[in-house]
Design a protein around this motif. Structure first.
Motif, PDB file in Angstrom:
ATOM      1  N   ARG A 136       0.786  -1.202   0.016  1.00 25.75           N
ATOM      2  CA  ARG A 136       0.050  -0.252  -0.075  1.00 25.75           C
ATOM      3  C   ARG A 136       0.977   1.060   0.103  1.00 25.75           C
TER       4      ARG A 136
ATOM      5  N   THR B  30      -6.337   2.258 -12.274  1.00 26.55           N
ATOM      6  CA  THR B  30      -5.701   1.810 -11.159  1.00 26.55           C
ATOM      7  C   THR B  30      -4.457   1.111 -11.605  1.00 26.55           C
TER       8      THR B  30
ATOM      9  N   GLU C 216      -1.771  -1.795  -9.072  1.00 26.77           N
ATOM     10  CA  GLU C 216      -1.593  -2.457  -7.838  1.00 26.77           C
ATOM     11  C   GLU C 216      -0.384  -3.376  -7.821  1.00 26.77           C
TER      12      GLU C 216
ATOM     13  N   GLU D 101       2.016  -6.396  -6.080  1.00 22.40           N
ATOM     14  CA  GLU D 101       1.928  -7.679  -5.302  1.00 22.40           C
ATOM     15  C   GLU D 101       3.457  -8.210  -5.412  1.00 22.40           C
TER      16      GLU D 101
END
Length: 418
Positions: free
Chosen positions: A348, A382, A384, A386
């Motif tokens: 995050r 968006t 992201e 990981e």
């Protein structure tokens, strides 16, 4: 497209308006509560004075239809000419005061009103005074209604005043943000040319040093070249950020960007570098064009930065997979590697400006990834992240498409042997 600075200014205006409205509303509620409490206290005191006068003198100065006097001699209750309401007099209170000789004050609710009762011993008799407070209750209801209307109007006026005050108060902030963006754009634009000239001149000097065999200061020249290259990247970042923050009126419309072609050319440009590092680079894209609306140079920067980041942190023998596909009305491209990875706890915060991982050698968590997130979000998309330490990382970017693409059955693949 709504810019970040416009959103900040709008939120600030709303907060100021809300705070001003709530403050004035709280003051109105406080004033109304004090007024109501003063009214109720004054009415209660007046009623008790009337009852005390009535028990002492056998009469009440209030309206005849709202007051009654009863006298009790131990056996008979004597009433006046005014007929009492149902349930009065209170025989239990008369008997109790006749026996104990103590004054008893009580209230009785009924018939949509409140009766105040004072029972007191006077010589050989007991006097009970009853007062109907229906007119006082009506005054209270009228006061509450009037105050509620005034409070509603006052609160609305306070909110509007707050918005106007917020607009005036935030206007300097909006102007400062606009000037800051223009300064960044102008300064970055002016810096590009001299930095490029210094970088080119350093490259020429280093090339001559190699050709002449004078390698004494070659390391310093290589460091100078790297420094100027990084300066150029910083200037490009500032220019890109200023362009994305520009108001719609200040920006020229951009044609749709073909992500299939853009990603293909970006990966092809890194093929030689991947081969030198002995990293397998795989590209999987749809055969047809997959178009999104946005700034081509900005989107190219996103793909290039993510791919360069993966190459920088994937050791020899590793693998990098770049995948582009259409998912509903969005384009999704994924860059996954088998490199160093990162702690998922940083997933995050990885896009925060200047955030660093657990060690200095960790992935680049500085301005680069923060700018990539700014680019993606400004395109209504968006991004992201990981990752797992020692097991690689995976970055997924999703962008809205301009039309529903027809995905071909074939895929384009580029492979570099380890």
């Amino acid at each position: 497209m709504e810019t970040a600075e416009r959103a900040i200014v709008r939120r600030t205006r709303l907060r100021i308006g809300l705070l001003v409205g709530l403050t004035i509303g709280a003051l109105l509620l406080l004033a109304g509560g004090i007024s109501y409490a003063v009214l109720v206290h004054g009415q209660q005191a007046q009623i008790q004075r009337e009852l005390a006068w009535g028990t002492a003198h056998g009469t009440i100065a209030g309206p005849p239809a709202c007051s009654w006097i009863f006298q009790y001699d131990g056996t008979t209750v004597h009433t006046g000419t005014n007929p009492p309401p149902p349930g009065f007099p209170l025989r239990d209170a008369l008997d109790t005061v006749a026996r104990t000789r103590t004054t008893e004050i009580t209230t009785v609710a009924g018939d949509g009103t409140t009766y105040h009762v004072r029972t007191e011993a006077r010589g050989d008799t007991v006097v009970q005074a009853v007062f109907d407070a229906r007119f006082q209750l009506s005054d209270r209801r009228h006061l509450l209604l009037a105050f509620s209307l005034a409070a509603a109007v006052g609160l609305l006026a306070a909110m509007l005043t707050g918005v106007l005050v917020g607009r005036r108060a935030v206007a300097p902030l909006a102007e400062a943000l606009t000037r800051q963006r223009r300064f960044v754009a102008d300064a970055s634009h002016e810096l590009r040319t001299p930095i490029a000239q210094v970088h080119t001149r350093a490259q020429l000097i280093a090339r001559r040093a190699r050709d002449d065999g004078a390698a004494a200061n070659l390391d310093d020249l290589e460091r100078l070249i790297g420094t100027t290259r990084r300066l150029g990247e910083i200037v490009d970042d500032l220019l890109l950020s200023a362009r994305l923050a520009a108001a719609p009126a200040d920006r020229t419309p951009d044609p749709p960007v073909d992500l299939t072609s853009l990603i293909g050319t970006t990966v092809a440009a890194e093929t030689e570098r991947a081969a030198e590092r002995q990293v397998t680079l795989t590209l999987d894209t749809p055969g047809d064009a997959l178009r999104v609306r946005g700034v081509e140079s900005a989107l190219r920067r996103v793909v290039g930065e993510l791919l360069a980041n993966a190459l920088a942190h994937t050791p020899a023998g590793g693998r990098i997979t770049v995948t582009l596909r259409a998912v509903d009305s969005r384009a999704e491209f994924v860059i996954a590697d088998t490199g160093e990875g990162f702690d998922q706890a940083d997933a995050r915060r990885i896009f925060d400006r200047f955030h660093r991982g657990a060690g200095a050698g960790d992935r680049r968590f500085g301005l680069g990834l923060a700018l990539l997130q700014e680019v993606v979000t400004s395109h209504h998309g968006t991004i992201e992240a990981e990752g797992h330490p020692g097991r690689g990382a995976r970055f997924t970017v999703r962008l809205p498409t301009t039309r529903s693409p027809v995905t071909a059955g074939r895929a384009a693949r580029v492979r570099n042997p380890s």
